[in-house]
Scaffold this active site. Sequence first.
Site, mmCIF file in Angstrom:
data_model
loop_
_atom_site.group_PDB
_atom_site.id
_atom_site.type_symbol
_atom_site.label_atom_id
_atom_site.label_comp_id
_atom_site.label_asym_id
_atom_site.label_seq_id
_atom_site.Cartn_x
_atom_site.Cartn_y
_atom_site.Cartn_z
ATOM 1 N N CYS A 37 0.737 -1.143 -0.296
ATOM 2 C CA CYS A 37 -0.017 -0.015 0.407
ATOM 3 C C CYS A 37 0.650 0.905 -0.188
ATOM 4 C CB CYS A 37 -0.952 0.196 1.605
ATOM 5 S SG CYS A 37 -1.985 1.323 1.211
ATOM 6 N N GLY A 38 0.387 2.553 -0.089
ATOM 7 C CA GLY A 38 0.862 3.253 -0.773
ATOM 8 C C GLY A 38 1.433 4.056 0.519
#
Length: 157
Positions: A36-37
């Site tokens: 995930c970012g």
Amino acid sequence: MTIYDYSFSKLTGNETVPLSDFRNQVLLIVNTASKCGFTPQYDGLEKLYESYKDQGFTVLGFPSDSFLSQEFADSEKTAEFCKLNYGVTFPLFQKSKMKGKEINPLFRYLLDESGEKKITWNFNKFLVDRDGKIVHYYGSRTKPEAIESEIQTLLKK
């Protein structure tokens, strides 16, 4: 019901951990994801844990792939990724759902108690005081270091 009534399996191995083991500690309970970012927040979470664990603070991580399948299918791979890339030593538990009817029951409880409607994305955080009461909910964009002063305040109580 309190948070201490729940038990979860560790990410690896067969050990089940009752959350009552964390009674009288300040907790930061987080839904996590490895792809995930916001995944670099693992670094900040680990730094908080290392800084304050001896004062009664613990981060509890709950990997999930409920948002765009951003977690490995294999628990061993998740554990290896977290350790190698971010040095994670705080407790991580088995992957769980963060939305729908199958939502992890702890997160359903945290939402109900905090008045929040839903887990919005990976790395939502719930700060819990030594009495098991939810003090604050933080969204994904709140970096762990932004919570540090509130953790320090709770540890002094």
